[in-house]
Each structure stands twice: as structure tokens, then as C-alpha cells.
Design a protein around this motif. Structure first.
Motif, PDB file in Angstrom:
ATOM      1  N   ILE A 226       1.746   9.222   5.446  1.00  0.00           N
ATOM      2  CA  ILE A 226       0.483   8.830   4.820  1.00  0.00           C
ATOM      3  C   ILE A 226       0.096   9.808   3.714  1.00  0.00           C
ATOM      4  N   VAL A 227       0.257  11.102   3.996  1.00  0.00           N
ATOM      5  CA  VAL A 227      -0.069  12.108   2.972  1.00  0.00           C
ATOM      6  C   VAL A 227       0.715  11.822   1.699  1.00  0.00           C
ATOM      7  N   SER A 228       2.012  11.573   1.871  1.00  0.00           N
ATOM      8  CA  SER A 228       2.846  11.327   0.706  1.00  0.00           C
ATOM      9  C   SER A 228       2.483  10.010   0.025  1.00  0.00           C
ATOM     10  N   PHE A 229       2.213   9.012   0.835  1.00  0.00           N
ATOM     11  CA  PHE A 229       1.922   7.680   0.303  1.00  0.00           C
ATOM     12  C   PHE A 229       0.622   7.673  -0.500  1.00  0.00           C
ATOM     13  N   ASP A 230      -0.308   8.558  -0.111  1.00  0.00           N
ATOM     14  CA  ASP A 230      -1.633   8.612  -0.739  1.00  0.00           C
ATOM     15  C   ASP A 230      -1.721   9.571  -1.907  1.00  0.00           C
ATOM     16  N   GLU A 231      -0.799  10.541  -1.934  1.00  0.00           N
ATOM     17  CA  GLU A 231      -0.995  11.686  -2.816  1.00  0.00           C
ATOM     18  C   GLU A 231      -0.975  11.262  -4.275  1.00  0.00           C
ATOM     19  N   ILE A 232      -1.926  11.772  -5.053  1.00  0.00           N
ATOM     20  CA  ILE A 232      -2.012  11.335  -6.438  1.00  0.00           C
ATOM     21  C   ILE A 232      -2.042  12.485  -7.428  1.00  0.00           C
ATOM     22  N   VAL A 233      -2.809  13.528  -7.130  1.00  0.00           N
ATOM     23  CA  VAL A 233      -3.015  14.570  -8.140  1.00  0.00           C
ATOM     24  C   VAL A 233      -1.694  15.231  -8.513  1.00  0.00           C
ATOM     25  N   GLY A 234      -0.910  15.585  -7.495  1.00  0.00           N
ATOM     26  CA  GLY A 234       0.382  16.216  -7.765  1.00  0.00           C
ATOM     27  C   GLY A 234       1.280  15.313  -8.589  1.00  0.00           C
ATOM     28  N   VAL A 235       1.323  14.051  -8.189  1.00  0.00           N
ATOM     29  CA  VAL A 235       2.165  13.099  -8.914  1.00  0.00           C
ATOM     30  C   VAL A 235       1.743  12.993 -10.373  1.00  0.00           C
ATOM     31  N   LEU A 236       0.433  13.006 -10.611  1.00  0.00           N
ATOM     32  CA  LEU A 236      -0.047  12.917 -11.992  1.00  0.00           C
ATOM     33  C   LEU A 236       0.445  14.099 -12.816  1.00  0.00           C
ATOM     34  N   PHE A 237       0.515  15.269 -12.169  1.00  0.00           N
ATOM     35  CA  PHE A 237       0.921  16.455 -12.902  1.00  0.00           C
ATOM     36  C   PHE A 237       2.421  16.527 -13.128  1.00  0.00           C
ATOM     37  N   ILE A 238       3.187  16.231 -12.062  1.00  0.00           N
ATOM     38  CA  ILE A 238       4.614  16.543 -12.169  1.00  0.00           C
ATOM     39  C   ILE A 238       5.487  15.352 -12.550  1.00  0.00           C
ATOM     40  N   THR A 239       4.893  14.210 -12.842  1.00  0.00           N
ATOM     41  CA  THR A 239       5.733  13.107 -13.308  1.00  0.00           C
ATOM     42  C   THR A 239       5.249  12.643 -14.678  1.00  0.00           C
ATOM     43  N   VAL A 240       6.159  12.071 -15.428  1.00  0.00           N
ATOM     44  CA  VAL A 240       5.779  11.526 -16.721  1.00  0.00           C
ATOM     45  C   VAL A 240       5.952  10.010 -16.695  1.00  0.00           C
ATOM     46  N   ARG A 241       7.186   9.532 -16.921  1.00  0.00           N
ATOM     47  CA  ARG A 241       7.326   8.088 -16.822  1.00  0.00           C
ATOM     48  C   ARG A 241       8.522   7.637 -16.000  1.00  0.00           C
ATOM     49  N   ASN A 242       9.372   8.566 -15.638  1.00  0.00           N
ATOM     50  CA  ASN A 242      10.499   8.200 -14.799  1.00  0.00           C
ATOM     51  C   ASN A 242      10.066   7.770 -13.405  1.00  0.00           C
ATOM     52  N   VAL A 243       9.122   8.514 -12.887  1.00  0.00           N
ATOM     53  CA  VAL A 243       8.714   8.286 -11.513  1.00  0.00           C
ATOM     54  C   VAL A 243       7.319   7.689 -11.510  1.00  0.00           C
ATOM     55  N   SER A 244       7.159   6.564 -10.815  1.00  0.00           N
ATOM     56  CA  SER A 244       5.829   5.997 -10.684  1.00  0.00           C
ATOM     57  C   SER A 244       5.617   5.587  -9.243  1.00  0.00           C
ATOM     58  N   THR A 245       4.620   6.200  -8.609  1.00  0.00           N
ATOM     59  CA  THR A 245       4.316   5.801  -7.238  1.00  0.00           C
ATOM     60  C   THR A 245       3.139   4.835  -7.252  1.00  0.00           C
ATOM     61  N   LEU A 246       2.884   4.233  -6.119  1.00  0.00           N
ATOM     62  CA  LEU A 246       1.797   3.260  -6.042  1.00  0.00           C
ATOM     63  C   LEU A 246       0.440   3.861  -6.428  1.00  0.00           C
ATOM     64  N   PRO A 247       0.068   5.033  -5.872  1.00  0.00           N
ATOM     65  CA  PRO A 247      -1.212   5.598  -6.281  1.00  0.00           C
ATOM     66  C   PRO A 247      -1.290   5.853  -7.787  1.00  0.00           C
ATOM     67  N   LYS A 248      -0.171   6.293  -8.364  1.00  0.00           N
ATOM     68  CA  LYS A 248      -0.172   6.552  -9.805  1.00  0.00           C
ATOM     69  C   LYS A 248      -0.423   5.258 -10.570  1.00  0.00           C
ATOM     70  N   LYS A 249       0.204   4.190 -10.114  1.00  0.00           N
ATOM     71  CA  LYS A 249       0.028   2.894 -10.765  1.00  0.00           C
ATOM     72  C   LYS A 249      -1.423   2.429 -10.636  1.00  0.00           C
ATOM     73  N   ILE A 250      -2.001   2.625  -9.456  1.00  0.00           N
ATOM     74  CA  ILE A 250      -3.403   2.237  -9.264  1.00  0.00           C
ATOM     75  C   ILE A 250      -4.298   3.073 -10.173  1.00  0.00           C
ATOM     76  N   TRP A 251      -4.029   4.365 -10.204  1.00  0.00           N
ATOM     77  CA  TRP A 251      -4.808   5.288 -11.040  1.00  0.00           C
ATOM     78  C   TRP A 251      -4.771   4.833 -12.492  1.00  0.00           C
ATOM     79  N   GLU A 252      -3.567   4.576 -12.978  1.00  0.00           N
ATOM     80  CA  GLU A 252      -3.439   4.134 -14.370  1.00  0.00           C
ATOM     81  C   GLU A 252      -4.165   2.821 -14.589  1.00  0.00           C
ATOM     82  N   GLY A 253      -4.038   1.938 -13.593  1.00  0.00           N
ATOM     83  CA  GLY A 253      -4.713   0.636 -13.692  1.00  0.00           C
ATOM     84  C   GLY A 253      -6.213   0.796 -13.822  1.00  0.00           C
ATOM     85  N   ILE A 254      -6.780   1.720 -13.027  1.00  0.00           N
ATOM     86  CA  ILE A 254      -8.228   1.918 -13.082  1.00  0.00           C
ATOM     87  C   ILE A 254      -8.622   2.532 -14.421  1.00  0.00           C
TER      88      ILE A 254
END
Lengths: 260, 262
Positions: B199-227
Motif C-alpha cells: 500500500i505504501v508503494s502503491f500510494d506513494e507520490i512525492v518521491g515518484v514526482l521527484f525521481i521520475t521524469v517520463r520513463n516511469v509513470s505510476t498510478l498516483p503520478k498519473k492521477i496527480w498530473e490529471g488533477i
């Protein structure tokens, strides 16, 4: 094992400390800047209001679950835990849907003819605080519940038997016993609120800049790594200070280690 | 036993109101996801599943979901293995050492997410892990470790220290003791911990926002961008599915295991 774990963490510290290459310059800039000061004040104000809100609301829930709810107890606990498991992102999204300019609250009020222009419910501190209380509430309820579970009901019964009213018994006998739980709940909510990023960023709409968002801004928009790292260190130090000060009053071991 | 007093009614009412405050805002995503309009709002004329269809037909949403799921599983495995080793190690240590170790362990929960993500970012740059799945897995494993260890600690609290000693005195090696005696006791904690880690991994967003650019997109990142970009009701349908999933799992947990309520 321990070494493996500390290593990246030390990395974080080292990098955020050594990053301002030109020595102390970033720190002096930080203290001179009005924007930074404002941001810190906003952060502390929001964290404080959120904490108080969570304590008041959370206390009622924890108290009822521990004392009154018998058959509905599992249901009530489930209702506390459910939001806890739902992603913070989704909960913030829900609040955006509710509070936005053409959000559900504004629409309903307008359809009912109560208001003409949409109320400004988000992109201000009101929206941020409301959503943050919502997100943080379970963090306040859980420690308080853990604490209340350990309180024997016999003192209250004794007070009642000696003629105290229910209110008096609650105020003078029960409430003082719950203070450790209240403090650990407060500590957890306050510390988490200080560094909170997602909800303020989404509901603040760039207008309520809490420190975390300010740091992100510095780094992602202005590529200002020096100031960003200096701010991070400041935020870390303040978080640590809050924990240390709190450690004088709260049994931190039981507050933090025994349950999440 | 006790008659119903105003005192009780007062507190009961308040408590239910607070619980409603907790629950209702989340449920709001359900009607919104069924809207027949193309913007966020309640359904106007009829219910429509178009935004669910949109989700299932959009390869980017599906890819992000899949990424989140498999990263979550890998993180759960890694974090459970490391976290359990850590907890068992601590359990064997002296009280003092294990207190210090536990303090270090919970720091990821208390350190502001932005600060640690910053640290990850700078560190991952030197390791060449930016915008890779490996980088995300490593970061998430570190963040999930405390949750695993805490639940294993809780499980081990029930194990009598004399039992491993007895095993040792009967000639079992340290490894045999750990594997055959301590591990089974830690098992329930490991399961809980693995779920937590996922769950921690599935939910995590801040770290993903920092350490990924466009290769990696997780669900929270996609939701974040969508919002951030345009709030379209597809997010509401994703949110609804996640909320319903949580509802089912929580309900099942309460039903199955009364311990869950502790």
C-alpha cells in the motif's frame, strides 16, 4: 542490516547539508527573505490549527468508541480506518470536487438560491485546513484509542458512585487519564502536518505555500538547489525540535513505536 | 445497565457526525464518476459509464496502473525480507541497541516527504537511478521498511525469549533457530507488513514526482498530473474503483479478523 539502512539516510542528511556549496550564504538568504518567513508562519499556523481540529474531533470519536459503542464498535473502527487506507491523493481530489469554484458545494448552494457568486472555498487556508484535518484525523484517533483502551472504567464508576455527575466525572476523572494519548496524537499530527505536501499543494493552488511546497518550487521552477536544501534542513531541524520538546512530555516509545 | 443520558446522546451524535465527515467526502467520487457530462459534476440526465470506458481504453492509464501494481509487489517482497531481517536482528540485540535502531527505523515516517525525496533525487543522480523502475523500487522499499519492521516487532512481542534459547541449548544453530523457531512467530507480522509495504508503494507520490521524469509513470503520478492539468472525470472513475476496493478489503478485514480492530 542497520548499516545498510542508515547509509542512504545519512546520504540524505549529508547532501542536504553540503549542498549549499558557497557555505552559509543560503542560510543568511533564508533568514532575510520575507517569503520564507511568511511560508514558515503559514506552515506552523496551518499545522497548529489542523492539530487542534484533529484532537477535538478525534477525541470525541475515540472516546465514544472506547466507552459507549458496544455492538457498533467494529463498524465505527472500520469507518476510522477506511479513510486511512484511501490514498491521500484521492481524498484531496474529493475535496477539490466538493470545494472547487463549480464544485458540488457551490453548485448546490447556487441551485438552492442561497448564493449568487461561487464562494471561495479552496485555494485558501480554509480549504487546505479542512482537507488536512480530514486526512490527519485517523492519525489522531488511533493513538488516543490505544491509550483509552488501557484506562479502567472503575475510577469513573467510583466518582459516579460518590455522586459526581457524568460531566464532572468525565472532566475531573476520565479526561486527565487520557492526556498521554492526546499528546501523542497531537505530536503525530503536528509533525506530519509540518512536512505535508500533497494536500496543501493541491488545495492551496499555489496560494497557500507551505514549506514543503516552497522547497519544491525553489528546486523545480527556479532550480535553486542551495536555498531548497537549506530550507529542507531547516524543516528537518524544526521537526526534530518539535519531537525533542514533545519527548519531555510524552512517552515517545509508546506513542510512535508501538503503533504506526 | 446504564440508562441513556443526555451525556451519552451528546457524545454519540457528535461521534457519528465526525465519522460522517470522514466518510462522506470520499464517497463523493462515486456519483461524480457516473456523470454523463465531460466535466466534473453530478450526473445531469442519466448515469453513464463512459468515464470507466475511457479509463479501460486508455493505454496510459492502464500502463500506469500495471506499473504501480508490479512495483508494489516487488517492493512488498524486498521490504518484507529486509524488514523482517531487521526486526529479528533487533529482537536479538540488547535493549539499548534495539531502541536506537528502532529510532532510526521510524525516521522515514517522520521526515517530511519532500526532504527525503530531495535526498533520494541527489543520491539517485550519482547512482544513475533517476527515472528508472529500479530507482522507484529502491526508494519505496526504504519508505516501506519501517511499516514491515513495526508489524514484525508486534508479532515477535508474543514470542517468549526463552523459546529460542531452549532451541539453542538443544543444539540448534543460530540459523536453524531463526528459521525454524523465530520465523514462524514472525509470520503474521510479515504478512501484515507485506500488505502495508504494498500500500505504501502503491500510494506513494512525492518521491515518484521527484525521481521520475517520463520513463516511469505510476498510478498516483498519473492521477496527480490529471488533477494538475485538467480535472476530467476519468480520475473520478479511477478514484471510485480504488475507494470501492478499499471498502471491500477493509470490510473483509473487519469481518475476518477481529484483531484488525485493535
Amino acid at each position: 542490516m542497520i548499516i545498510f539502512y542508515i547509509w542512504p539516510l545519512v546520504g540524505i542528511w549529508k547532501i542536504s547539508v553540503t549542498e549549499p556549496t558557497a557555505g552559509i550564504e543560503n542560510y543568511t538568504r533564508m533568514f532575510d527573505s520575507n517569503a520564507v518567513t511568511t511560508s514558515f508562519i503559514i506552515t506552523f499556523r496551518i499545522a497548529a490549527i489542523t492539530t487542534i481540529g484533529c484532537l477535538v474531533l478525534g477525541y470525541v470519536v475515540a472516546y465514544v468508541i472506547s466507552n459507549f459503542a458496544r455492538r457498533v464498535k467494529p463498524l465505527m473502527v472500520a469507518l476510522v480506518l477506511l479513510p486511512f487506507w484511501v490514498s491521500v491523493l484521492i481524498r484531496s481530489f474529493s475535496w477539490i470536487v466538493l470545494l472547487g469554484r463549480s464544485g458540488l458545494v457551490n453548485d448546490t448552494l447556487r441551485d438552492a438560491g442561497l448564493i449568487d457568486a461561487p464562494l471561495k472555498l479552496m485555494h485558501n487556508e480554509f480549504g487546505v485546513i479542512l482537507a488536512m484535518i480530514h486526512v490527519m484525523l485517523p492519525f489522531a484517533v488511533l493513538p488516543m484509542m490505544a491509550n483509552m483502551r488501557g484506562i479502567s472504567g472503575s475510577y469513573v464508576d467510583a466518582a459516579r458512585g460518590l455522586g459526581a455527575s457524568e460531566w464532572t466525572a468525565f472532566r475531573q476523572v476520565y479526561f486527565p487519564q487520557t492526556l498521554p494519548g492526546v499528546f501523542s496524537g497531537a505530536l503525530l499530527v503536528f509533525v506530519l502536518s509540518l512536512g505535508f505536501y500533497i494536500t496543501p499543494a493541491l488545495l492551496g493552488g499555489g496560494r497557500v505555500l507551505m514549506i514543503s511546497e516552497y522547497i519544491t518550487y525553489q528546486i523545480q521552477e527556479f532550480l535553486n538547489w542551495g536555498l531548497g536544501s537549506a530550507l529542507s534542513v531547516a524543516l528537518l531541524v524544526m521537526t526534530a525540535l518539535v519531537i525533542l520538546v514533545a519527548a519531555r512530555f510524552v512517552n515517545l516509545r509508546s506513542a510512535l513505536l508501538e503503533r504506526k | 445497565m446504564m440508562r441513556i443520558s443526555t451525556f451519552r446522546i451528546f457524545f454519540m451524535t457528535l461521534a457519528w457526525m465526525v465519522l460522517a465527515f470522514l466518510l462522506l467526502p470520499i464517497l463523493v467520487v462515486i456519483p461524480v464518476s457516473l456523470t454523463d457530462t465531460s466535466y466534473i459534476g453530478l450526473p445531469k440526465e442519466h448515469l453513464s459509464f463512459q468515464h470507466y470506458v475511457a479509463y479501460f481504453q486508455d493505454p496510459r492509464w492502464l500502463a500506469a496502473t500495471w506499473t504501480s501494481i508490479w512495483i508494489g509487489i516487488v517492493v512488498a517482497i524486498c521490504a518484507t525480507a529486509l524488514g523482517t531481517a531487521f526486526a529479528i536482528g533487533c529482537w536479538n540485540l540488547s535493549n539499548r541497541a534495539s531502541t536506537i535502531a528502532r529510532w532510526i527505523l521510524i525516521t522515514p515516517i517522520l521526515v517530511p516527504p519532500v526532504v527525503q525525496s530531495l535526498g533520494f533525487y541527489r543520491f539517485w543522480v550519482t547512482l544513475g537511478l533517476i527515472d528508472t523502475h529500479g530507482g522507484v523500487i529502491l526508494a519505496h522499499t526504504l519508505l516501506a521498511l519501517p511499516y514491515v519492521s513495526i508489524s514484525v516487532f508486534a508479532a515477535l512481542a508474543n514470542l517468549d525469549r526463552r523459546i529460542p534459547q531452549a532451541a539453542r541449548s538443544l543444539g540448534a544453530s543460530v540459523w536453524q533457530t531463526s528459521w525454524k523457531v523465530v520465523m514462524p512467530a514472525a509470520y503474521p507480522g510479515m504478512i501484515t507488513g507485506a500488505i502495508f509495504a504494498f500500500i505504501v508503494s502503491f500510494d506513494e507520490i512525492v518521491g515518484v514526482l521527484f525521481i521520475t521524469v517520463r520513463n516511469v509513470s505510476t498510478l498516483p503520478k498519473k492521477i496527480w498530473e490529471g488533477i494538475q492539468e485538467s480535472i476530467d472525470p476519468t480520475i473520478a472513475s479511477v478514484a471510485t474503483m480504488l475507494v470501492l476496493l478499499t471498502l471491500i478489503v477493509t470490510g473483509y478485514g473487519i469481518f475476518r479478523n477481529r484483531e484488525f480492530r485493535q
